[in-house]
Design a protein around this motif. Structure first.
Motif, PDB file in Angstrom:
ATOM      1  N   SER A   1       0.852  -1.194   0.000  1.00  0.00           N
ATOM      2  CA  SER A   1       0.000   0.000   0.000  1.00  0.00           C
ATOM      3  C   SER A   1       0.883   1.238   0.000  1.00  0.00           C
ATOM      4  O   SER A   1       2.093   1.150   0.262  1.00  0.00           O
ATOM      5  CB  SER A   1      -0.894   0.028   1.249  1.00  0.00           C
ATOM      6  OG  SER A   1      -0.100   0.205   2.412  1.00  0.00           O
ATOM      7  N   GLY A   2       0.266   2.374  -0.226  1.00  0.00           N
ATOM      8  CA  GLY A   2       0.995   3.635  -0.135  1.00  0.00           C
ATOM      9  C   GLY A   2       1.443   3.899   1.289  1.00  0.00           C
ATOM     10  O   GLY A   2       2.527   4.451   1.522  1.00  0.00           O
ATOM     11  N   THR A   3       0.616   3.502   2.248  1.00  0.00           N
ATOM     12  CA  THR A   3       0.965   3.677   3.656  1.00  0.00           C
ATOM     13  C   THR A   3       2.222   2.874   3.983  1.00  0.00           C
ATOM     14  O   THR A   3       3.155   3.389   4.604  1.00  0.00           O
ATOM     15  CB  THR A   3      -0.205   3.211   4.556  1.00  0.00           C
ATOM     16  OG1 THR A   3      -1.390   3.884   4.131  1.00  0.00           O
ATOM     17  CG2 THR A   3       0.066   3.503   6.012  1.00  0.00           C
TER      18      THR A   3
ATOM     19  N   ASP B   1       5.640  12.120  -0.911  1.00  0.00           N
ATOM     20  CA  ASP B   1       4.382  11.373  -0.900  1.00  0.00           C
ATOM     21  C   ASP B   1       3.697  11.677  -2.233  1.00  0.00           C
ATOM     22  O   ASP B   1       3.115  12.739  -2.435  1.00  0.00           O
ATOM     23  CB  ASP B   1       3.508  11.802   0.285  1.00  0.00           C
ATOM     24  CG  ASP B   1       2.213  10.990   0.382  1.00  0.00           C
ATOM     25  OD1 ASP B   1       1.773  10.446  -0.653  1.00  0.00           O
ATOM     26  OD2 ASP B   1       1.630  10.916   1.486  1.00  0.00           O
TER      27      ASP B   1
ATOM     28  N   THR C   1      -3.433  16.682   4.393  1.00  0.00           N
ATOM     29  CA  THR C   1      -3.127  15.461   3.648  1.00  0.00           C
ATOM     30  C   THR C   1      -3.990  14.342   4.193  1.00  0.00           C
ATOM     31  O   THR C   1      -4.692  14.511   5.197  1.00  0.00           O
ATOM     32  CB  THR C   1      -1.630  15.099   3.803  1.00  0.00           C
ATOM     33  OG1 THR C   1      -1.359  13.869   3.092  1.00  0.00           O
ATOM     34  CG2 THR C   1      -1.241  14.882   5.270  1.00  0.00           C
ATOM     35  N   PHE C   2      -3.914  13.185   3.537  1.00  0.00           N
ATOM     36  CA  PHE C   2      -4.555  12.011   4.083  1.00  0.00           C
ATOM     37  C   PHE C   2      -3.768  11.572   5.327  1.00  0.00           C
ATOM     38  O   PHE C   2      -2.542  11.647   5.350  1.00  0.00           O
ATOM     39  CB  PHE C   2      -4.599  10.900   3.024  1.00  0.00           C
ATOM     40  CG  PHE C   2      -5.195   9.618   3.525  1.00  0.00           C
ATOM     41  CD1 PHE C   2      -6.467   9.593   4.081  1.00  0.00           C
ATOM     42  CD2 PHE C   2      -4.485   8.431   3.446  1.00  0.00           C
ATOM     43  CE1 PHE C   2      -7.012   8.411   4.560  1.00  0.00           C
ATOM     44  CE2 PHE C   2      -5.027   7.240   3.909  1.00  0.00           C
ATOM     45  CZ  PHE C   2      -6.284   7.232   4.471  1.00  0.00           C
TER      46      PHE C   2
ATOM     47  N   ALA D   1       1.346   9.752  -3.616  1.00  0.00           N
ATOM     48  CA  ALA D   1       0.144   8.911  -3.703  1.00  0.00           C
ATOM     49  C   ALA D   1      -0.897   9.493  -4.661  1.00  0.00           C
ATOM     50  O   ALA D   1      -1.618   8.753  -5.322  1.00  0.00           O
ATOM     51  CB  ALA D   1      -0.462   8.722  -2.312  1.00  0.00           C
ATOM     52  N   GLN D   2      -0.959  10.836  -4.746  1.00  0.00           N
ATOM     53  CA  GLN D   2      -2.009  11.456  -5.563  1.00  0.00           C
ATOM     54  C   GLN D   2      -1.473  11.994  -6.885  1.00  0.00           C
ATOM     55  O   GLN D   2      -2.205  12.697  -7.592  1.00  0.00           O
ATOM     56  CB  GLN D   2      -2.666  12.601  -4.770  1.00  0.00           C
ATOM     57  CG  GLN D   2      -3.234  12.117  -3.440  1.00  0.00           C
ATOM     58  CD  GLN D   2      -4.077  13.164  -2.741  1.00  0.00           C
ATOM     59  OE1 GLN D   2      -4.281  14.268  -3.233  1.00  0.00           O
ATOM     60  NE2 GLN D   2      -4.590  12.806  -1.568  1.00  0.00           N
TER      61      GLN D   2
ATOM     62  N   SER E   1       0.773   5.191  -4.138  1.00  0.00           N
ATOM     63  CA  SER E   1      -0.330   4.307  -3.749  1.00  0.00           C
ATOM     64  C   SER E   1      -1.083   3.862  -4.996  1.00  0.00           C
ATOM     65  O   SER E   1      -1.280   4.651  -5.917  1.00  0.00           O
ATOM     66  CB  SER E   1      -1.297   5.067  -2.838  1.00  0.00           C
ATOM     67  OG  SER E   1      -2.542   4.390  -2.757  1.00  0.00           O
TER      68      SER E   1
ATOM     69  N   LYS F   1      -6.851   6.218  -7.205  1.00  0.00           N
ATOM     70  CA  LYS F   1      -5.705   7.095  -7.524  1.00  0.00           C
ATOM     71  C   LYS F   1      -5.525   7.169  -9.047  1.00  0.00           C
ATOM     72  O   LYS F   1      -6.080   6.361  -9.777  1.00  0.00           O
ATOM     73  CB  LYS F   1      -4.431   6.572  -6.864  1.00  0.00           C
ATOM     74  CG  LYS F   1      -4.558   6.306  -5.367  1.00  0.00           C
ATOM     75  CD  LYS F   1      -4.474   7.560  -4.505  1.00  0.00           C
ATOM     76  CE  LYS F   1      -4.986   7.280  -3.127  1.00  0.00           C
ATOM     77  NZ  LYS F   1      -4.279   7.874  -2.025  1.00  0.00           N
TER      78      LYS F   1
HETATM   79  C1  LIG Z   1      -3.921   7.430  -0.591  1.00  0.00           C
HETATM   80  C2  LIG Z   1      -2.873   8.159   0.122  1.00  0.00           C
HETATM   81  C3  LIG Z   1      -1.951   7.516   0.957  1.00  0.00           C
HETATM   82  C4  LIG Z   1      -2.064   6.080   1.370  1.00  0.00           C
HETATM   83  O1  LIG Z   1      -2.132   5.150   0.352  1.00  0.00           O
HETATM   84  P1  LIG Z   1      -2.811   3.721   0.648  1.00  0.00           P
HETATM   85  O2  LIG Z   1      -2.437   2.936  -0.560  1.00  0.00           O
HETATM   86  O3  LIG Z   1      -4.274   3.927   0.767  1.00  0.00           O
HETATM   87  O4  LIG Z   1      -2.202   3.169   1.876  1.00  0.00           O
HETATM   88  C5  LIG Z   1      -0.921   8.263   1.504  1.00  0.00           C
HETATM   89  N1  LIG Z   1      -0.819   9.591   1.289  1.00  0.00           N
HETATM   90  C6  LIG Z   1      -1.700  10.240   0.510  1.00  0.00           C
HETATM   91  C7  LIG Z   1      -1.521  11.700   0.277  1.00  0.00           C
HETATM   92  C8  LIG Z   1      -2.767   9.560  -0.080  1.00  0.00           C
HETATM   93  O5  LIG Z   1      -3.641  10.230  -0.830  1.00  0.00           O
END
Ligand SMILES: *Cc1c(COP(=O)(O)O)cnc(C)c1O
Length: 361
Positions: A54-56, A152, A80-81, A154-155, A176, A181
């Protein structure tokens, strides 16, 4: 967001790829993971791309591999998330939140230096909604103070900063593949990118129980692999990403045109240094009207989202830290993300904007 368009478009290809994995009997760390890692590294212009769960997890592994641990401080944004800060806390380090630039909604590089201490180890810039953070001043600070940069991304898969792909600028990039996404799998998945052989080596170990060799564990790691089915799906989708991101940009420019001079609405700022890939198209509605507008749109059958209703520093787990970040707080009260997906038709956008103008009255 509507995923059915891309699924219809790629149905045959997805089916044959998925069936090939089922027939191969190879479900964990197979040839698709390796091929996808190579293809993603090439696309992003980095030496190493390492799949994970995962992104996390990508953030947690990146922090550990970059040498961040208990008691260290990591500077990031509160807009942020949650996972960005959660990863810092997971490695027993402390998140240090900096306010955003109200124009870009990204971390304000000018406010970083004053929170750097002897315990600061790294900065996590988040390329929010698909738009690059202004990386140059952050890179200069990191050189001056010997800090690591963990992007980060992810987006913002496919986005860039002054011509450089996001995820290739800092020491590590974390992506992520959550289904919504810009490049999404049909389940969880993540990716870590780096040009640093040492970080790559440790990251590869950490995702597989701290081992290079099966049943020979050298570190305490995680079970955090990208699975073969998701890798096969991502290999079908990656060649279309550039075109999909271009389509997102056209959808955004249609919104900009339709919302031109709409009173009370601020359309997204597009920084000159960023190739914005519009993971979200996020407007601002001031004067406490935002929630009312979202409800009216919902009554018209239009789902909008608020990213993020509560800034991370005000969430129950971090509220005791006592941060006051006025720009972040104000943005959280005003932002509204409108529906966006690459194949969105203009007529749908016209209906949305019509309802939006109606709701503003
Ligand atoms: C989605 C997201 C994550 C986490 O990604 P996951 O795959 O859901 O764990 C981390 N940071 C940001 C900014 C995100 O949008």
């Amino acid at each position: 967001m509507d995923l059915q368009y891309e699924i219809n478009e790629l149905w045959e290809e997805l089916n044959s790829s998925i069936q090939a994995v089922l027939r191969s009997g190879h479900f964990i760390m197979g040839p698709n993971v390796q091929a996808f890692e190579e293809e993603a590294a090439k696309f992003l212009g980095v030496k190493h791309a390492i799949g994970c769960n995962s992104g996390t997890d990508a953030l947690v592994i990146a922090l550990t591999a970059a040498g961040v641990g208990p008691g260290d401080e990591v500077i990031t944004t509160s807009f942020t998330f949650f996972a960005t800060a959660e990863a810092i806390s997971q490695v027993r380090a402390h998140p240090v939140f900096v306010d955003i630039d109200p124009l870009t909604l990204n971390i304000d590089p000018l406010q970083i230096e004053k929170v750097i201490t002897s315990r600061t180890k790294a900065i996590i810039p988040v390329h929010l909604f698909g738009q690059a953070v202004d990386m140059q001043p952050i890179t200069e600070l990191c050189i001056k103070y010997g800090l690591k940069i963990i992007e980060d991304v992810a987006q913002a898969f496919g986005g860039s900063y002054k011509g450089k792909m996001l995820g290739s600028i800092g020491d590590v990039g974390c992506f992520s593949f959550f289904p919504t996404k810009n490049l999404g799998a049909y389940g969880d998945g993540g990716l870590l990118t780096t040009n640093d052989d040492g970080i790559a080596d440790v990251s590869r170990m950490l995702r597989a129980h701290g081992s290079r060799k099966k049943y020979y564990n050298e570190l305490i790691g995680y079970n955090s692999r990208l699975d073969e089915l998701q890798a096969a799906i991502l290999r079908v989708k990656l060649p279309h990403l550039k075109r999909w991101n271009e389509l997102r940009k056209s959808v955004a420019s249609v919104y900009n045109e339709l919302l031109h001079e709409a009173s009370g609405i601020t359309t997204p700022y597009h920084a000159p240094y960023a190739d914005h890939v519009y993971h979200q198209y996020t407007i601002r509605i001031a004067e406490g009207k935002r929630d009312h507008v979202a409800h009216v749109l919902q009554d018209h059958g239009i789902s909008t989202m608020i990213y993020y209703p509560t800034p991370v520093h005000q969430l129950p787990v971090y509220a005791h830290l006592g941060y006051k970040l006025p720009h972040t707080r104000e943005a959280a009260n005003e932002v509204l993300s409108l529906p966006i997906w690459p194949q969105m038709e203009r007529e749908i956008q016209e209906k949305i904007v019509e309802s939006l103008r109606h709701a503003m009255n």
